[in-house]
Design an enzyme around this catalytic site. Sequence first.
Site, PDB file in Angstrom:
ATOM      1  N   ARG A  52       8.073  -4.752  -6.525  1.00 12.03           N
ATOM      2  CA  ARG A  52       8.047  -3.299  -5.753  1.00 12.03           C
ATOM      3  C   ARG A  52       7.323  -3.411  -4.632  1.00 12.03           C
ATOM      4  O   ARG A  52       7.539  -2.708  -3.492  1.00 12.03           O
ATOM      5  CB  ARG A  52       7.468  -2.315  -6.650  1.00 12.03           C
ATOM      6  CG  ARG A  52       7.974  -1.787  -7.986  1.00 12.03           C
ATOM      7  CD  ARG A  52       7.238  -0.740  -8.524  1.00 12.03           C
ATOM      8  NE  ARG A  52       6.972   0.074  -7.584  1.00 12.03           N
ATOM      9  CZ  ARG A  52       5.923   1.187  -7.784  1.00 12.03           C
ATOM     10  NH1 ARG A  52       5.217   0.996  -8.588  1.00 12.03           N
ATOM     11  NH2 ARG A  52       5.608   1.854  -6.379  1.00 12.03           N
ATOM     12  N   CYS A 101       1.849   8.803 -14.247  1.00 14.99           N
ATOM     13  CA  CYS A 101       2.075   7.408 -13.501  1.00 14.99           C
ATOM     14  C   CYS A 101       0.940   6.693 -14.165  1.00 14.99           C
ATOM     15  O   CYS A 101      -0.188   7.471 -14.482  1.00 14.99           O
ATOM     16  CB  CYS A 101       1.739   7.789 -12.052  1.00 14.99           C
ATOM     17  SG  CYS A 101       1.059   6.313 -10.988  1.00 14.99           S
ATOM     18  N   ASP A 115      -6.090   0.264  -2.825  1.00 12.94           N
ATOM     19  CA  ASP A 115      -4.973  -0.468  -2.977  1.00 12.94           C
ATOM     20  C   ASP A 115      -5.388  -2.122  -3.146  1.00 12.94           C
ATOM     21  O   ASP A 115      -4.673  -3.118  -3.260  1.00 12.94           O
ATOM     22  CB  ASP A 115      -3.913  -0.265  -2.178  1.00 12.94           C
ATOM     23  CG  ASP A 115      -2.951   0.935  -2.481  1.00 12.94           C
ATOM     24  OD1 ASP A 115      -3.226   1.538  -3.488  1.00 12.94           O
ATOM     25  OD2 ASP A 115      -1.966   1.406  -1.612  1.00 12.94           O
ATOM     26  N   ARG A 158      -1.973  11.899 -10.780  1.00 13.94           N
ATOM     27  CA  ARG A 158      -1.246  12.306  -9.162  1.00 13.94           C
ATOM     28  C   ARG A 158      -0.255  13.184  -9.191  1.00 13.94           C
ATOM     29  O   ARG A 158       0.974  13.329  -9.007  1.00 13.94           O
ATOM     30  CB  ARG A 158      -0.575  10.901  -9.029  1.00 13.94           C
ATOM     31  CG  ARG A 158      -1.048   9.680  -9.076  1.00 13.94           C
ATOM     32  CD  ARG A 158      -0.475   8.427  -8.695  1.00 13.94           C
ATOM     33  NE  ARG A 158      -0.549   8.223  -7.420  1.00 13.94           N
ATOM     34  CZ  ARG A 158       0.081   6.968  -6.952  1.00 13.94           C
ATOM     35  NH1 ARG A 158       0.769   6.128  -7.615  1.00 13.94           N
ATOM     36  NH2 ARG A 158       0.136   6.785  -5.675  1.00 13.94           N
ATOM     37  N   LYS A 212       4.954  -1.614   3.279  1.00 17.00           N
ATOM     38  CA  LYS A 212       5.510  -0.994   2.310  1.00 17.00           C
ATOM     39  C   LYS A 212       5.279   0.487   2.370  1.00 17.00           C
ATOM     40  O   LYS A 212       6.098   1.323   2.431  1.00 17.00           O
ATOM     41  CB  LYS A 212       5.148  -1.342   0.777  1.00 17.00           C
ATOM     42  CG  LYS A 212       5.889  -0.452  -0.186  1.00 17.00           C
ATOM     43  CD  LYS A 212       5.224  -0.843  -1.630  1.00 17.00           C
ATOM     44  CE  LYS A 212       4.034  -0.351  -1.944  1.00 17.00           C
ATOM     45  NZ  LYS A 212       3.983   1.062  -2.568  1.00 17.00           N
ATOM     46  N   ASN A 213       4.180   1.097   2.426  1.00 18.40           N
ATOM     47  CA  ASN A 213       3.921   2.497   2.389  1.00 18.40           C
ATOM     48  C   ASN A 213       4.085   3.175   3.801  1.00 18.40           C
ATOM     49  O   ASN A 213       4.391   4.134   3.815  1.00 18.40           O
ATOM     50  CB  ASN A 213       2.110   2.403   2.210  1.00 18.40           C
ATOM     51  CG  ASN A 213       1.903   2.298   0.621  1.00 18.40           C
ATOM     52  OD1 ASN A 213       3.089   2.172  -0.250  1.00 18.40           O
ATOM     53  ND2 ASN A 213       0.744   2.293   0.392  1.00 18.40           N
TER      54      ASN A 213
HETATM   55  C1  UD1 Z   1      -0.775   6.811  -1.108  1.00 17.37           C
HETATM   56  C2  UD1 Z   1      -0.262   5.199  -1.198  1.00 17.37           C
HETATM   57  C3  UD1 Z   1      -0.760   4.629  -2.355  1.00 17.37           C
HETATM   58  C4  UD1 Z   1      -2.182   4.397  -2.329  1.00 17.37           C
HETATM   59  C5  UD1 Z   1      -2.654   6.252  -2.097  1.00 17.37           C
HETATM   60  C6  UD1 Z   1      -3.921   6.210  -1.626  1.00 17.37           C
HETATM   61  C7  UD1 Z   1       1.994   5.298  -0.317  1.00 17.37           C
HETATM   62  C8  UD1 Z   1       3.740   5.461  -0.611  1.00 17.37           C
HETATM   63  N1  UD1 Z   1       1.447   5.245  -1.378  1.00 17.37           N
HETATM   64  O1  UD1 Z   1      -0.198   7.069  -2.375  1.00 17.37           O
HETATM   65  O2  UD1 Z   1      -0.393   3.184  -2.337  1.00 17.37           O
HETATM   66  O3  UD1 Z   1      -2.855   4.177  -3.251  1.00 17.37           O
HETATM   67  O4  UD1 Z   1      -2.021   6.580  -0.923  1.00 17.37           O
HETATM   68  O5  UD1 Z   1      -4.747   5.670  -0.447  1.00 17.37           O
HETATM   69  O6  UD1 Z   1       1.603   5.622   0.774  1.00 17.37           O
HETATM   70  N2  UD1 Z   1      -3.506  14.151  -5.165  1.00 17.37           N
HETATM   71  C9  UD1 Z   1      -3.709  15.626  -5.580  1.00 17.37           C
HETATM   72  N3  UD1 Z   1      -2.875  16.406  -5.292  1.00 17.37           N
HETATM   73  C10 UD1 Z   1      -1.751  16.017  -4.580  1.00 17.37           C
HETATM   74  C11 UD1 Z   1      -1.771  14.713  -3.909  1.00 17.37           C
HETATM   75  C12 UD1 Z   1      -2.522  13.845  -4.277  1.00 17.37           C
HETATM   76  O7  UD1 Z   1      -4.661  15.874  -6.456  1.00 17.37           O
HETATM   77  O8  UD1 Z   1      -1.035  16.873  -4.239  1.00 17.37           O
HETATM   78  C13 UD1 Z   1      -4.674  13.254  -5.528  1.00 17.37           C
HETATM   79  C14 UD1 Z   1      -3.990  11.943  -6.455  1.00 17.37           C
HETATM   80  O9  UD1 Z   1      -3.816  12.239  -7.654  1.00 17.37           O
HETATM   81  C15 UD1 Z   1      -5.021  10.746  -6.108  1.00 17.37           C
HETATM   82  C16 UD1 Z   1      -5.444  11.025  -4.624  1.00 17.37           C
HETATM   83  O10 UD1 Z   1      -5.234  12.428  -4.551  1.00 17.37           O
HETATM   84  O11 UD1 Z   1      -6.014  10.863  -6.859  1.00 17.37           O
HETATM   85  C17 UD1 Z   1      -4.842  10.393  -3.692  1.00 17.37           C
HETATM   86  O12 UD1 Z   1      -3.324  10.570  -3.683  1.00 17.37           O
HETATM   87  P1  UD1 Z   1      -2.600  10.286  -2.296  1.00 17.37           P
HETATM   88  O13 UD1 Z   1      -3.511   9.931  -1.197  1.00 17.37           O
HETATM   89  O14 UD1 Z   1      -1.620  11.471  -2.197  1.00 17.37           O
HETATM   90  O15 UD1 Z   1      -1.888   9.103  -2.780  1.00 17.37           O
HETATM   91  P2  UD1 Z   1      -0.237   8.689  -2.323  1.00 17.37           P
HETATM   92  O16 UD1 Z   1       0.173   9.489  -1.034  1.00 17.37           O
HETATM   93  O17 UD1 Z   1       0.448   9.280  -3.574  1.00 17.37           O
END
Ligand code: UD1
Length: 421
Positions: free
Chosen positions: A400, A118, A308, A123, A22-23
């Site tokens: 999902r 969320c 995850d 996030r 999915k991701n």
């Molecule tokens: C992706 C995955 C999700 C997984 C996560 C961590 C997808 C579609 N989803 O989510 O299933 O749980 O990686 O492995 O691939 N953060 C910030 N600022 C930002 C972006 C992120 O502070 O601009 C923080 C988030 O709040 C969170 C952490 O970084 O605490 C990890 O987020 P991130 O690695 O970005 O996860 P996603 O890409 O949203």
Amino acid sequence: MDSILVTGNGPLSGSIPIAGAKNACLALMPATLLSDEPLTLTNAPRLSDIKTMTALLESLGGEVSRMQDGKVLALSSHDLTSSWADYEIVRKMRASNLVLGPLLARTGQAQVSLPGGCAIGSRPMDLHVEGLEALGAEIELKDGYLHAKAPGGLKGAEFQLRFASVGATENIVMAATLAKGTTVLTNAAREPEIVDLVKCLRAMGAQIEGEGTSRIEIQGVDRLNGATHQVVADRIELGTYMLAPAIAGGEVECIGGSLDLLGAFVEKLDAAGVSVEATERGVKVSRRGDRVQAVDVTTGVFPGFPTDLQAQMMALLCTAEGTSVLEETIFENRFMHAPELTRMGARIEVHGGQATVHGVERLKGAPVMATDLRASVSLILAGLAAEGETVVSRVYHLDRGYESVEQKLSACGAKIERIKE
Ligand code: UD1
């Protein structure tokens, strides 16, 4: 809203096919925005999140044709008509933010709604914004939307992420493929889904090196072409189904997954007393004794223990011998499954980012509520080993991210059915 009824009925036996990730697919689909030629994705998972991304791409003027019952997606962004990613779609799924980088790179502008609150934490998007600004984008927040523009085009730059965010890495890498000059991204995320995205971008003509390491170098090109790419297997779905026989007993072979993508998780399973063996077709899993042993788990970025899989691992440890401590370091509020597991007789104490699980001999079925995607599947896993009936409601979260969960588990002897409403 549908719910799932699980009746604990002993050991499992059989095989479970693992779908495309999915991701990975959610990052690959927006890559179509980078080119006016078609992109074909094979081994796509059939999930509601994929439908959400389809709706988003279509709202931008893209075309997505589902073939072979949705396993093949033919995408085209030949005639983009909009750069507006609307709140009504983005709020359903955070990964919608992955259109930001590609739209900006291809059209010079993008207006993308912030995903909003969320269930598993705040996030934010600051890392995405900082990275794209480093490439020359001008971004401002207005009325809940990020308004991004790059009138003179994006320019390659050196940028270090403060945290190895998966989504920010994907957005920046996609944007940099069409930027002028070289981009060097340090402290980049190393997740296999990023490696898969880079493989696809390379097939489209992008010049990228270093994926899978924390330093990714992208040499911008003038245009990208079409390509066909096979989506990598879903390591989180694989890990989830590996936990089914660990929890319920028996032996299950997961077909199509690879252990290479799950190092830290496999080590913890082994320490808990679960046998994991690579086979020609995938991975075979069985529990060594009657009960697993307690283990401590700390989530981390790849190659650490995946956040995850934390909820599903907690479901396993609820019936372990001894006390386990689970520490969540990626998301601030990701223990919402704990009170639901407690309703099933688990003994769990949560303090901030740490959950202490005192193993009990047996869980008892109960009505429980799914609060997010991985939490919902953890409750189903717990139900497999519980005495009596567990009804998991709000399963739209499950749909999902898990394809045909009832069919996959019942093929191994589990008593599980969907109650339609
Ligand atoms: C992706 C995955 C999700 C997984 C996560 C961590 C997808 C579609 N989803 O989510 O299933 O749980 O990686 O492995 O691939 N953060 C910030 N600022 C930002 C972006 C992120 O502070 O601009 C923080 C988030 O709040 C969170 C952490 O970084 O605490 C990890 O987020 P991130 O690695 O970005 O996860 P996603 O890409 O949203």
